[in-house]
Design an enzyme around this catalytic site. Sequence first.
Site, PDB file in Angstrom:
ATOM      1  N   SER A 101       0.819  -1.220   0.000  1.00 46.78           N
ATOM      2  CA  SER A 101       0.000   0.000   0.000  1.00 46.78           C
ATOM      3  C   SER A 101       0.848   1.263   0.000  1.00 46.78           C
ATOM      4  CB  SER A 101      -0.926   0.007   1.224  1.00 46.78           C
ATOM      5  OG  SER A 101      -0.163   0.157   2.404  1.00 46.78           O
TER       6      SER A 101
ATOM      7  N   SER B  25      14.393  -7.243   5.897  1.00 44.74           N
ATOM      8  CA  SER B  25      14.767  -7.108   7.303  1.00 44.74           C
ATOM      9  C   SER B  25      15.087  -5.644   7.546  1.00 44.74           C
ATOM     10  CB  SER B  25      15.967  -8.025   7.578  1.00 44.74           C
ATOM     11  OG  SER B  25      16.440  -7.859   8.881  1.00 44.74           O
TER      12      SER B  25
ATOM     13  N   TYR C  90      11.177  -3.153  17.596  1.00 41.54           N
ATOM     14  CA  TYR C  90      11.335  -3.392  16.153  1.00 41.54           C
ATOM     15  C   TYR C  90      12.648  -4.128  15.875  1.00 41.54           C
ATOM     16  CZ  TYR C  90      12.228  -1.950  11.274  1.00 41.54           C
ATOM     17  OH  TYR C  90      12.535  -1.919   9.936  1.00 41.54           O
TER      18      TYR C  90
ATOM     19  N   LYS D 117      13.319  -7.752  14.047  1.00 41.00           N
ATOM     20  CA  LYS D 117      14.125  -7.907  12.824  1.00 41.00           C
ATOM     21  C   LYS D 117      15.339  -8.801  13.073  1.00 41.00           C
ATOM     22  CE  LYS D 117      11.718  -5.413   9.864  1.00 41.00           C
ATOM     23  NZ  LYS D 117      11.121  -5.954   8.635  1.00 41.00           N
TER      24      LYS D 117
HETATM   25  N1  LIG Z   1      11.757   2.867   5.745  1.00 37.42           N
HETATM   26  C1  LIG Z   1      12.872   2.461   6.318  1.00 37.42           C
HETATM   27  O1  LIG Z   1      13.755   3.261   6.681  1.00 37.42           O
HETATM   28  C2  LIG Z   1      13.096   0.980   6.526  1.00 37.42           C
HETATM   29  C3  LIG Z   1      14.369   0.576   6.969  1.00 37.42           C
HETATM   30  C4  LIG Z   1      14.606  -0.771   7.177  1.00 37.42           C
HETATM   31  C5  LIG Z   1      13.602  -1.693   6.931  1.00 37.42           C
HETATM   32  N2  LIG Z   1      12.379  -1.275   6.513  1.00 37.42           N
HETATM   33  C6  LIG Z   1      11.351  -2.305   6.280  1.00 37.42           C
HETATM   34  O2  LIG Z   1      10.726  -2.110   5.045  1.00 37.42           O
HETATM   35  C7  LIG Z   1       9.436  -2.734   5.071  1.00 37.42           C
HETATM   36  C8  LIG Z   1       8.419  -1.785   4.469  1.00 37.42           C
HETATM   37  O3  LIG Z   1       8.278  -0.653   5.330  1.00 37.42           O
HETATM   38  P1  LIG Z   1       8.239   0.837   4.751  1.00 37.42           P
HETATM   39  O4  LIG Z   1       9.453   1.519   5.205  1.00 37.42           O
HETATM   40  O5  LIG Z   1       7.914   0.823   3.303  1.00 37.42           O
HETATM   41  O6  LIG Z   1       7.052   1.444   5.630  1.00 37.42           O
HETATM   42  P2  LIG Z   1       5.513   1.729   5.243  1.00 37.42           P
HETATM   43  O7  LIG Z   1       5.422   2.714   4.149  1.00 37.42           O
HETATM   44  O8  LIG Z   1       4.868   2.035   6.553  1.00 37.42           O
HETATM   45  O9  LIG Z   1       4.990   0.332   4.683  1.00 37.42           O
HETATM   46  C9  LIG Z   1       4.672  -0.734   5.527  1.00 37.42           C
HETATM   47  C10 LIG Z   1       3.725  -1.625   4.773  1.00 37.42           C
HETATM   48  O10 LIG Z   1       3.444  -2.781   5.585  1.00 37.42           O
HETATM   49  C11 LIG Z   1       2.046  -2.951   5.558  1.00 37.42           C
HETATM   50  N3  LIG Z   1       1.530  -3.720   6.685  1.00 37.42           N
HETATM   51  C12 LIG Z   1       1.585  -3.438   8.016  1.00 37.42           C
HETATM   52  N4  LIG Z   1       0.949  -4.400   8.703  1.00 37.42           N
HETATM   53  C13 LIG Z   1       0.490  -5.305   7.791  1.00 37.42           C
HETATM   54  C14 LIG Z   1      -0.246  -6.505   7.875  1.00 37.42           C
HETATM   55  N5  LIG Z   1      -0.659  -7.008   9.058  1.00 37.42           N
HETATM   56  N6  LIG Z   1      -0.524  -7.179   6.729  1.00 37.42           N
HETATM   57  C15 LIG Z   1      -0.128  -6.708   5.534  1.00 37.42           C
HETATM   58  N7  LIG Z   1       0.534  -5.558   5.376  1.00 37.42           N
HETATM   59  C16 LIG Z   1       0.843  -4.870   6.502  1.00 37.42           C
HETATM   60  C17 LIG Z   1       1.462  -1.554   5.525  1.00 37.42           C
HETATM   61  O11 LIG Z   1       0.125  -1.627   5.111  1.00 37.42           O
HETATM   62  P3  LIG Z   1      -1.073  -0.715   5.696  1.00 37.42           P
HETATM   63  O12 LIG Z   1      -1.174   0.459   4.756  1.00 37.42           O
HETATM   64  O13 LIG Z   1      -2.262  -1.611   5.660  1.00 37.42           O
HETATM   65  O14 LIG Z   1      -0.681  -0.320   7.098  1.00 37.42           O
HETATM   66  C18 LIG Z   1       2.395  -0.943   4.482  1.00 37.42           C
HETATM   67  O15 LIG Z   1       1.981  -1.290   3.193  1.00 37.42           O
HETATM   68  C19 LIG Z   1       9.163  -3.090   6.537  1.00 37.42           C
HETATM   69  O16 LIG Z   1       9.383  -4.468   6.744  1.00 37.42           O
HETATM   70  C20 LIG Z   1      10.202  -2.269   7.281  1.00 37.42           C
HETATM   71  O17 LIG Z   1      10.556  -2.855   8.503  1.00 37.42           O
HETATM   72  C21 LIG Z   1      12.095   0.041   6.301  1.00 37.42           C
END
Ligand SMILES: NC(=O)c1ccc[n+]([C@@H]2O[C@H](COP(=O)([O-])OP(=O)(O)OC[C@H]3O[C@@H](n4cnc5c(N)ncnc54)[C@H](OP(=O)(O)O)[C@@H]3O)[C@@H](O)[C@H]2O)c1
Length: 300
Positions: A16, A139, A153, A157
């Site tokens: 999303s 991760s 968190y 991870k």
């Molecule tokens: N951004 C960073 O700096 C960063 C760094 C390291 C790792 N990551 C990892 O990257 C991944 C994506 O995160 P993002 O940074 O892109 O953040 P984000 O924009 O908040 O995206 C998170 C996504 O996970 C979905 N989600 C949460 N709970 C869920 C569930 N129960 N079932 C299905 N979907 C669910 C959210 O959907 P909804 O819209 O329904 O909430 C959203 O689409 C995560 O695993 C995060 O830990 C991010």
Amino acid sequence: MPGRSERPVALVTGCSSGIGLRTVPALSDRGFHVVATMRNAGGRTRPPELEGEHVSVLPLDVRSAGSVRDCVDTVLGTAGRIDVLVNNAGIAPPNFVEEAPLPEWHEVFETNLFGQVTVTNAVLPAMRHAGRGRVVMVSSLSGRVPTPLLGVYSASKSAVESYAETLRLELRGTGVRVALIEPGAFRTGMWHSPMLDADFPKTSPYAGDFARLRAFYRDYIDHHLGDPDRVAQTVARVAAGRGGRRLRHPVGADARTQIALRAALPWAVYERLARALVGLGGRAGKRAGKTEPSDAETVR
Ligand SMILES: NC(=O)c1ccc[n+]([C@@H]2O[C@H](COP(=O)([O-])OP(=O)(O)OC[C@H]3O[C@@H](n4cnc5c(N)ncnc54)[C@H](OP(=O)(O)O)[C@@H]3O)[C@@H](O)[C@H]2O)c1
């Protein structure tokens, strides 16, 4: 979903927003038919990333075994294959580990760890039967280098890191490969936390640290977050088999530097550096139990 797919099929969770959303066109550009999944797949205008010819959108909540089963059955029943799984969905509510209520721990682990396990277990039999497949686990740098305020968190991870490493060892010889993507800090919704804007109880022993950490994170969020397309491109490269045989794929200079420092420095040196980097000086033992002297009851 289209009928039997000539293209290899990649199923991505959490599409999303953020990294998951950006990963959809990156995978499609690399020749995949992408099954972009999300909790709420209907009822809102779709972003352009989800409108491609080789993209299908399906509902999937990683915390619901029934939803995972329905989604995987639909894909296997129509396209007949799942070549790549990208376990991307995740949440990162900030808090001090001592102050995070147990339901918050459960929510984070149910999403970040058990969610990945549930979806992976649903997909593996088909990959094993096909004798090939890739499971790409998103991760985090935090899984290798935990950070104050992101401890819950980070713990989830770290568990993902351990899970993926074991799975890779156990799947050796089946044709199914496991890879870990370890992004540093990238500009996505994950960083929009109400906690960083809310009041914090002045009575908490962490009130002083919270004020410093909040200043650090606000500055970091405003000035230092990377472009999530970089992560999406890495995911797509690894999914397409262009990542070599490595298990771990750090993304971003912050990830590479911090992982190297954490491994190279003695703990005592690293600890001082890690606290100083996030704006926390001094020795941890001296702060315990002390609150900032103030008449106000919350830190704003
Ligand atoms: N951004 C960073 O700096 C960063 C760094 C390291 C790792 N990551 C990892 O990257 C991944 C994506 O995160 P993002 O940074 O892109 O953040 P984000 O924009 O908040 O995206 C998170 C996504 O996970 C979905 N989600 C949460 N709970 C869920 C569930 N129960 N079932 C299905 N979907 C669910 C959210 O959907 P909804 O819209 O329904 O909430 C959203 O689409 C995560 O695993 C995060 O830990 C991010």
